[in-house]
Design a protein around this motif. Structure first.
Motif, short mmCIF file in Angstrom:
data_model
loop_
_atom_site.label_atom_id
_atom_site.label_comp_id
_atom_site.label_asym_id
_atom_site.label_seq_id
_atom_site.Cartn_x
_atom_site.Cartn_y
_atom_site.Cartn_z
N LEU A 150 0.83 -1.20 0.00
CA LEU A 150 0.00 0.00 0.00
C LEU A 150 0.87 1.26 0.00
CD1 LEU A 150 -3.16 0.04 0.49
CD2 LEU A 150 -2.58 0.98 2.70
N ALA A 151 1.89 1.24 0.87
CA ALA A 151 2.76 2.41 0.96
C ALA A 151 3.52 2.61 -0.36
CB ALA A 151 3.73 2.25 2.13
N PHE A 152 4.01 1.50 -0.94
CA PHE A 152 4.71 1.60 -2.23
C PHE A 152 3.77 2.15 -3.29
CE2 PHE A 152 8.10 -1.47 -0.91
CZ PHE A 152 9.16 -0.71 -1.34
N ALA B 44 1.16 3.88 -2.91
CA ALA B 44 0.82 5.27 -2.64
C ALA B 44 1.92 6.19 -3.14
CB ALA B 44 0.59 5.48 -1.15
N LEU C 215 4.28 5.47 -5.48
CA LEU C 215 4.49 5.39 -6.92
C LEU C 215 3.32 5.98 -7.69
CD1 LEU C 215 5.81 1.72 -7.04
CD2 LEU C 215 7.14 3.76 -7.51
N GLY C 216 2.18 6.12 -7.03
CA GLY C 216 0.98 6.59 -7.71
C GLY C 216 0.15 5.42 -8.14
N ALA D 64 -6.40 -7.32 -5.67
CA ALA D 64 -7.79 -6.91 -5.60
C ALA D 64 -7.99 -5.90 -4.47
CB ALA D 64 -8.70 -8.12 -5.39
N GLY D 65 -7.28 -6.11 -3.35
CA GLY D 65 -7.36 -5.18 -2.23
C GLY D 65 -6.86 -3.80 -2.63
N PHE E 80 -9.42 -2.33 -4.80
CA PHE E 80 -10.57 -1.91 -3.99
C PHE E 80 -10.31 -0.55 -3.35
CE2 PHE E 80 -12.75 -1.84 0.16
CZ PHE E 80 -14.06 -1.99 -0.27
N LEU E 81 -9.05 -0.33 -2.93
CA LEU E 81 -8.70 0.94 -2.29
C LEU E 81 -8.46 2.04 -3.32
CD1 LEU E 81 -6.32 -0.32 0.52
CD2 LEU E 81 -8.63 0.56 0.78
N GLY E 82 -8.50 1.68 -4.61
CA GLY E 82 -8.31 2.68 -5.65
C GLY E 82 -6.87 2.84 -6.06
N LEU E 83 -6.00 1.92 -5.63
CA LEU E 83 -4.57 2.06 -5.95
C LEU E 83 -4.15 1.14 -7.09
CD1 LEU E 83 -3.16 2.31 -2.36
CD2 LEU E 83 -3.12 4.08 -4.09
N GLY F 203 -11.39 -5.90 -8.13
CA GLY F 203 -11.36 -5.22 -6.84
C GLY F 203 -12.00 -3.84 -6.93
N ILE G 150 10.68 4.80 0.34
CA ILE G 150 9.36 5.07 -0.25
C ILE G 150 9.09 6.57 -0.26
CG2 ILE G 150 6.88 4.76 0.05
CD1 ILE G 150 7.43 2.03 1.22
N LYS H 51 6.32 11.29 -5.77
CA LYS H 51 6.48 12.48 -6.62
C LYS H 51 6.02 13.74 -5.90
CE LYS H 51 5.77 9.63 -10.65
NZ LYS H 51 5.10 8.50 -9.95
N PHE I 98 -12.59 -7.69 1.93
CA PHE I 98 -13.45 -6.50 1.75
C PHE I 98 -14.80 -6.89 1.16
CE2 PHE I 98 -10.50 -6.97 -1.79
CZ PHE I 98 -11.34 -6.96 -2.89
N LEU J 40 -8.32 -3.32 5.41
CA LEU J 40 -9.41 -3.37 4.43
C LEU J 40 -10.77 -3.42 5.13
CD1 LEU J 40 -7.77 -5.80 1.90
CD2 LEU J 40 -8.49 -3.48 1.43
N LEU K 144 -4.05 8.27 2.28
CA LEU K 144 -3.61 7.92 0.93
C LEU K 144 -4.23 8.82 -0.11
CD1 LEU K 144 -3.75 4.05 0.64
CD2 LEU K 144 -1.82 5.53 0.27
N PHE K 145 -5.53 9.07 0.04
CA PHE K 145 -6.24 9.78 -1.01
C PHE K 145 -6.07 11.27 -0.91
CE2 PHE K 145 -8.26 5.69 -0.82
CZ PHE K 145 -7.94 5.31 -2.12
#
Lengths: 301, 351
Positions: free
Chosen positions: A152-154, A156, A158-159, A236-237, A240-243, A253, B41, B46, B160, B293, B311-312
């Motif tokens: 998740l952190a990666f 986040a 990397l985009g 998929a997770g 699901f989180l949009g990443l 997901g 990280i 960016k 989830f 999740l 995150l968002f």
């Protein structure tokens, strides 16, 4: 004297490398077919591949992208077999095309993770000494991390995007393969035939690539199959989180996530892609368990 | 006291201290690794860390000053040590989203995750251990198959999605449980925060309405999360049980007249308790991940929701702080259960 194909494959003194390899594959296949759970897993995965290849045909002309806002959140019907999502897109078609996304992720993660794990593991196992200690320390550190959180952190940093999700998953998934490859390498490196190759003057790289790596491959592949369900669930997770895959890509997901808001009224939007994820990871789990029983009966758990 | 006894004490102490030192050593190395990765990280992203501090309307001069104040002109390795020093002293930066220090945010949301994960592991152990013992003792029978299939589903189903389906069925259709969040809106902010764990806080004040409301919110996410640890715990318990039941001491006990279940629970079970500690520790640690999740689905205001919200909003300080906290707790539980295993199992006390 003629030999049947089966006899040629089962020959315990193969005359060529090709015959030996094909023979082993044949034995493996027979063992899997004899194990009903593994066979079910294999069938599910073959179906997944088939669905991914023939998605346009199976969708019967329905597009996974075409929006029809008049028909948004429609219940399953004769036209939209599994209903439509919040933009009026056909969920049946999107679920079919989603198989392509999942297969892509699975394939990419495999071809990144296996070589990294093999390289680290065989080098550490073969060279030993401080190289081994340093590499294994790094592996242990990565192994101790929580995978999803790190991915998740990666992702986040990397985009969002499917490529970055693949990189993020791979960065957190390689350590077990290094461990396995190292353990196998240590056993292999001690065997006589490696001594013979060394005496023949083969370079370390040649020994690793031509003799050690091929022998590590089967354990790595078994482990990869076992981990695949976890990789699919992580992907998929992230989706699901949009990443993970970004809209309008039909990623399962992300599709479940799209159905979140309407779960109480339009249950099919989130439920259908979730079932797809479940079936596919179940398939990999079944096949992985079966492969482990076949190749490593001691590890029965 | 006699000399021999003292030596015995000394050896006993050494048996505890040596693994303790090893534990501290691996904790330290892994923590350094964790911070190195989060630091890495942080450099991958960016998002300009200077702009995050000064805002995008800052003048060139302000920007440059902030650039130097953040130490970005120093060599990478120096930057890492500065970062490590800040992390160790609890300085995780300020969250862009809440304008609060990340550390105080984390301490505020952590109890919610702790409460969820703890109830989940209790469910996982109370169901998973007996199920695993049953499956192992009745290997190949119907009960075994049921436990195995249930476990296999647990390994395959996305958490989830199960959360959403659970909400649809048990909240939407059946109305057995409450919906998302920790409490109904009209119960919020009534109980003073003492531990941050609502079940305990409301019980202390005797607010039983709030206690039961909190419980009805908690039970579904906890049960779903608990299902995952149950799958793992049952699978491991089963395999430990099979190993133990094949041992000769079990046969001996049976020959001496012990009933089958007596042999299972009184002879075999005590012998699987030690490895079970490790398994329970491992699944407790992985619950923290699952919570990420689950919390998103149930709008449960814990660590997971905090991180995903951050995150968002490109709130990297909050994301990294949360990652470090989860990572540290995860690593500590893992290594600590390994340590307990070494203490309790004499065979693993390496000289």
């Amino acid at each position: 004297m003629t030999v049947s194909l089966a006899e040629w494959l089962m020959d315990d003194r193969p005359a060529s490398r090709r015959q030996a390899v094909l023979g082993n594959l044949y034995r493996g296949m027979r063992a899997i077919i004899a194990n009903p759970a593994a066979l079910a897993g294999l069938i599910i995965i073959l179906l997944l591949v088939a669905v991914a290849i023939f998605a346009p045909v199976l969708a019967l002309g329905r597009s996974p992208f075409a929006q029809d806002l008049a028909q948004r959140l429609a219940a399953p019907s004769a036209v939209h077999w599994l209903g439509t999502d919040e933009l009026g897109r056909d969920i049946y078609a999107r679920t079919l095309y989603g198989a392509r996304v999942t297969l892509t992720i699975v394939f990419l993660v495999s071809i990144i993770v296996a070589p990294i794990g093999l390289a680290v593991g065989t080098l550490a196992g073969y060279l030993g000494g401080w190289v081994d200690r340093v590499l294994m320390r790094i592996t242990d550190v990565f192994l101790a991390f929580p995978r999803l959180v790190l991915a998740l952190a990666f992702a986040a940093a990397l985009g969002p995007g499917i490529e970055n999700a693949v990189i993020a998953i791979s960065l957190t998934a390689w350590p077990p393969y290094a461990r396995i490859a190292r353990a196998e390498t240590i056993t292999i490196a001690g065997s006589d035939f490696i001594q013979v190759v060394v005496l023949q003057g083969a370079s370390t790289l040649r020994i690793l690539f031509r003799h050690v790596v091929p022998l590590c491959l089967s354990s790595v592949i078994v482990r990869l199959t076992l981990d695949m369900a976890g990789i699919i669930l992580t992907a998929a997770g992230l989706g699901f989180l949009g990443l993970g895959a970004q809209p309008p890509t039909p990623e399962w997901g992300a599709m479940v996530s799209a159905g979140r808001e309407v779960i109480l009224d339009q249950w099919w939007v989130a439920t259908i892609p979730g079932i797809a994820i479940f079936i596919v990871s179940l398939g990999f789990n079944l096949l992985g368990d079966g492969l482990r029983d076949v190749f490593d009966p001691k590890a029965e758990r | 006291m006699e000399r021999g006894a003292w030596r015995g004490w000394g050896q006993g102490l050494a048996a505890v201290i040596r693994p303790l030192i090893a534990l501290a050593g691996s904790l330290l190395i892994t923590f350094i690794g964790l911070t190195a990765v989060t630091f890495f990280i942080g450099r991958l992203t960016k998002i300009d860390p200077v702009l995050a501090v000064v805002g995008d309307k800052a003048s060139r001069e302000v920007y440059n000053n902030a650039y130097i104040a953040l130490g970005l002109d120093r060599p990478v390795i120096v930057q890492y040590f500065l970062y490590l020093k800040r992390v160790v002293t609890g300085d995780l930066g300020v969250s862009v989203l809440t304008s609060q220090p990340v550390i105080s945010d984390l301490l505020r949301v952590f109890p919610a995750t702790f409460e969820l994960a703890t109830i989940a592991i209790i469910i996982g152990v109370l169901v998973g251990v007996p199920a695993g013992v049953l499956a192992g003792a009745r290997k190949g029978r119907l009960a075994d198959h049921i436990v195995r299939v249930t476990g296999l589903f647990g390994y395959s189903v996305p958490v989830f999605w199960l959360g959403l389906v659970g909400l649809f069925v048990f909240y939407g259709k059946l109305g057995w449980v409450s919906g998302t969040g920790r409490l109904d809106v009209f119960y919020e902010d009534i109980v003073t925060v003492r531990t941050g764990i609502i079940l305990i806080d409301s019980a202390i004040e005797g607010e039983w309405d709030i206690f039961f409301n909190a419980f009805s919110h908690l039970i579904l996410p906890a049960a779903i999360l608990g299902y995952y640890s149950l799958a793992y715990i049952a699978r491991m318990t089963r395999s430990f049980m099979i190993d133990q039941l094949a041992q000769e001491y079990v046969t001996t006990a049976r020959v001496k007249g012990r009933s089958f279940w007596g042999a299972v629970w009184l002879h075999a079970f005590p012998n699987i308790m030690v490895p079970l500690i490790t398994v329970i520790g491992l699944s407790y640690a992985s619950l923290l991940e699952g919570a990420l999740l689950t919390e998103t689905v149930f709008a449960w205001p814990g660590l997971g929701l905090y991180i995903t919200r951050a995150l968002f909003n490109s709130d990297m300080n909050a994301v990294m702080g949360g990652t470090i906290l989860i990572g540290t707790v995860f690593i500590s539980i893992n290594l600590f259960s390994d340590f307990l295993y070494r203490i309790f199992d004499p065979r693993l006390r390496t000289a």
